[in-house]
Motif scaffolding. Structure first.
Motif, PDB file in Angstrom:
ATOM      1  N   PHE A   1       0.838  -1.205   0.000  1.00  0.00           N
ATOM      2  CA  PHE A   1       0.000   0.000   0.000  1.00  0.00           C
ATOM      3  C   PHE A   1       0.873   1.254   0.000  1.00  0.00           C
ATOM      4  O   PHE A   1       0.657   2.192  -0.772  1.00  0.00           O
ATOM      5  CB  PHE A   1      -0.911  -0.016   1.229  1.00  0.00           C
ATOM      6  N   LEU A   2       1.877   1.273   0.861  1.00  0.00           N
ATOM      7  CA  LEU A   2       2.759   2.441   0.951  1.00  0.00           C
ATOM      8  C   LEU A   2       3.595   2.604  -0.316  1.00  0.00           C
ATOM      9  O   LEU A   2       3.820   3.723  -0.787  1.00  0.00           O
ATOM     10  CB  LEU A   2       3.663   2.309   2.178  1.00  0.00           C
ATOM     11  N   THR A   3       4.058   1.490  -0.865  1.00  0.00           N
ATOM     12  CA  THR A   3       4.807   1.553  -2.122  1.00  0.00           C
ATOM     13  C   THR A   3       3.939   2.122  -3.240  1.00  0.00           C
ATOM     14  O   THR A   3       4.383   2.982  -4.016  1.00  0.00           O
ATOM     15  CB  THR A   3       5.309   0.152  -2.515  1.00  0.00           C
ATOM     16  N   SER A   4       2.692   1.668  -3.302  1.00  0.00           N
ATOM     17  CA  SER A   4       1.767   2.202  -4.302  1.00  0.00           C
ATOM     18  C   SER A   4       1.556   3.694  -4.106  1.00  0.00           C
ATOM     19  O   SER A   4       1.485   4.457  -5.078  1.00  0.00           O
ATOM     20  CB  SER A   4       0.411   1.483  -4.203  1.00  0.00           C
ATOM     21  N   ALA A   5       1.454   4.109  -2.854  1.00  0.00           N
ATOM     22  CA  ALA A   5       1.254   5.532  -2.563  1.00  0.00           C
ATOM     23  C   ALA A   5       2.435   6.361  -3.056  1.00  0.00           C
ATOM     24  O   ALA A   5       2.249   7.444  -3.628  1.00  0.00           O
ATOM     25  CB  ALA A   5       1.055   5.743  -1.061  1.00  0.00           C
ATOM     26  N   VAL A   6       3.637   5.863  -2.841  1.00  0.00           N
ATOM     27  CA  VAL A   6       4.824   6.580  -3.318  1.00  0.00           C
ATOM     28  C   VAL A   6       4.816   6.672  -4.838  1.00  0.00           C
ATOM     29  O   VAL A   6       5.022   7.746  -5.422  1.00  0.00           O
ATOM     30  CB  VAL A   6       6.114   5.876  -2.832  1.00  0.00           C
ATOM     31  N   ARG A   7       4.575   5.541  -5.502  1.00  0.00           N
ATOM     32  CA  ARG A   7       4.606   5.530  -6.967  1.00  0.00           C
ATOM     33  C   ARG A   7       3.492   6.402  -7.561  1.00  0.00           C
ATOM     34  O   ARG A   7       3.720   7.126  -8.534  1.00  0.00           O
ATOM     35  CB  ARG A   7       4.460   4.091  -7.482  1.00  0.00           C
ATOM     36  N   LEU A   8       2.304   6.317  -6.982  1.00  0.00           N
ATOM     37  CA  LEU A   8       1.202   7.138  -7.479  1.00  0.00           C
ATOM     38  C   LEU A   8       1.496   8.616  -7.271  1.00  0.00           C
ATOM     39  O   LEU A   8       1.229   9.447  -8.157  1.00  0.00           O
ATOM     40  CB  LEU A   8      -0.094   6.751  -6.774  1.00  0.00           C
ATOM     41  N   SER A   9       2.053   8.961  -6.114  1.00  0.00           N
ATOM     42  CA  SER A   9       2.413  10.357  -5.851  1.00  0.00           C
ATOM     43  C   SER A   9       3.415  10.860  -6.870  1.00  0.00           C
ATOM     44  O   SER A   9       3.293  11.989  -7.376  1.00  0.00           O
ATOM     45  CB  SER A   9       3.001  10.484  -4.438  1.00  0.00           C
ATOM     46  N   GLU A  10       4.406  10.026  -7.177  1.00  0.00           N
ATOM     47  CA  GLU A  10       5.411  10.429  -8.165  1.00  0.00           C
ATOM     48  C   GLU A  10       4.778  10.619  -9.534  1.00  0.00           C
ATOM     49  O   GLU A  10       5.108  11.574 -10.257  1.00  0.00           O
ATOM     50  CB  GLU A  10       6.521   9.375  -8.215  1.00  0.00           C
ATOM     51  N   HIS A  11       3.859   9.716  -9.893  1.00  0.00           N
ATOM     52  CA  HIS A  11       3.214   9.819 -11.203  1.00  0.00           C
ATOM     53  C   HIS A  11       2.364  11.087 -11.278  1.00  0.00           C
ATOM     54  O   HIS A  11       2.450  11.840 -12.262  1.00  0.00           O
ATOM     55  CB  HIS A  11       2.342   8.593 -11.441  1.00  0.00           C
ATOM     56  N   VAL A  12       1.546  11.327 -10.265  1.00  0.00           N
ATOM     57  CA  VAL A  12       0.689  12.513 -10.258  1.00  0.00           C
ATOM     58  C   VAL A  12       1.533  13.784 -10.228  1.00  0.00           C
ATOM     59  O   VAL A  12       1.219  14.779 -10.874  1.00  0.00           O
ATOM     60  CB  VAL A  12      -0.287  12.474  -9.066  1.00  0.00           C
ATOM     61  N   GLY A  13       2.646  13.738  -9.481  1.00  0.00           N
ATOM     62  CA  GLY A  13       3.517  14.904  -9.388  1.00  0.00           C
ATOM     63  C   GLY A  13       4.154  15.287 -10.705  1.00  0.00           C
ATOM     64  O   GLY A  13       4.517  16.449 -10.911  1.00  0.00           O
ATOM     65  N   ARG A  14       4.287  14.308 -11.605  1.00  0.00           N
ATOM     66  CA  ARG A  14       4.889  14.604 -12.911  1.00  0.00           C
ATOM     67  C   ARG A  14       3.888  15.194 -13.908  1.00  0.00           C
ATOM     68  O   ARG A  14       4.284  15.701 -14.955  1.00  0.00           O
ATOM     69  CB  ARG A  14       5.496  13.327 -13.510  1.00  0.00           C
ATOM     70  N   LEU A  15       2.604  15.120 -13.574  1.00  0.00           N
ATOM     71  CA  LEU A  15       1.586  15.662 -14.473  1.00  0.00           C
ATOM     72  C   LEU A  15       1.565  17.179 -14.380  1.00  0.00           C
ATOM     73  O   LEU A  15       1.597  17.749 -13.287  1.00  0.00           O
ATOM     74  CB  LEU A  15       0.208  15.109 -14.107  1.00  0.00           C
ATOM     75  N   SER A  16       1.512  17.842 -15.516  1.00  0.00           N
ATOM     76  CA  SER A  16       1.491  19.308 -15.508  1.00  0.00           C
ATOM     77  C   SER A  16       0.219  19.838 -14.848  1.00  0.00           C
ATOM     78  O   SER A  16       0.250  20.807 -14.093  1.00  0.00           O
ATOM     79  CB  SER A  16       1.609  19.851 -16.933  1.00  0.00           C
TER      80      SER A  16
END
Length: 265
Positions: A167-182
């Motif tokens: 769950f925490l790993t998914s949260a990190v990866r999702l945060s990184e993905h969303v953070g890269r969106l303009s």
């Protein structure tokens, strides 16, 4: 309903503190008991929130993702973001929020069986297969979790601590993905908020949601659990390499039923 959610959130926060103390004190028995209580409280929170939430609007069908991209590739897209074995409901939510597709949970019901049949008939014919996560104790397929065949075996193993770690790993990866969106879409931010609401210090409210802060908070808790979880997974992966052939390493072994005679009782 709001009062129940607040009570559960307070209990979850308290249990996380107790888990951290037990882990740091090397009290393994208490840590296991507290983690079980924490998982139960988190499940109750998820169910209560789902019951209180209004029906989500159905996304419009994307002419590219919905019509031209096969279901297995849509699932692979979502799992590539998450990087851990995931349940169909989460896969659907991630794909809908980030890619705007029309993937549904029912489409995943028989997908893994189809993938196994394809692999058995022609191994390695495809670049990847959607396969099973394996339980660390019995090396059988973990019910309801989908993984990718190209992932290392240790990542496809799930042990007693893996649910929180993943769950925490998914949260990190999702945060990184969303953070890269303009300009992150509202569905993407809502999905990230669902993760952040279950992580201490990730975000005080939806309006205060910042992907980098969510990733940092998730990584901080992940550091507490990662090594213990990895030890379980590595030990199980070593057994799997010794006991299972390549196909069963991807799709799990079969539980054998042992019949006992009355005289054996």
């Amino acid at each position: 309903m709001a009062d129940k959610l607040e009570d559960l959130e307070a209990r979850i926060k308290s249990l996380r503190v107790e888990v951290r103390r037990a882990v740091l004190a090397a009290d393994a028995m208490s840590a296991r008991r507290l983690r079980a209580a924490l998982r139960e409280a988190e499940d109750d929170w998820d169910q209560t929130l789902a019951a209180a939430a209004p029906p989500a609007p159905q996304p419009e069908a994307s002419p590219v993702t919905g019509a031209l991209v096969p279901v297995r590739e849509q699932v692979h897209q979502a799992l590539t973001v998450l990087t851990v074995p995931s349940a169909p409901r989460l896969i659907v939510a991630v794909h809908s929020a980030l890619f705007g597709g029309v993937l549904t949970s029912t489409q995943l019901t028989s997908l893994r069986r189809d993938e196994e049949r394809s692999y058995r008939s022609s191994p390695h014919a495809r670049p990847y297969y959607l396969c099973a996560a394996l339980t660390a104790d019995r090396l059988v397929s973990a019910r309801g979790l989908v993984a990718v065949s190209t992932w290392p075996l240790v990542r496809r193993i799930v042990g007693p601590l893996s649910a929180r770690v993943d769950f925490l790993t998914s949260a990190v990866r999702l945060s990184e993905h969303v953070g890269r969106l303009s300009t992150p879409s509202l569905p993407a931010l809502r999905l990230l908020w669902q993760f952040a609401a279950n992580i201490p210090d990730a975000a005080a409210s939806f309006d205060a949601l910042i992907p980098d802060v969510v990733a940092t908070a998730a990584a901080a808790e992940l550091d507490v659990h990662r090594q213990a979880d990895l030890a379980h997974r590595e030990a199980a992966a070593e057994r799997a390499r010794t006991q299972l052939d390549e196909t069963r390493q991807l799709f799990g072994s079969t539980l054998k039923v042992v019949h006992r005679n009355a005289n054996d009782a």
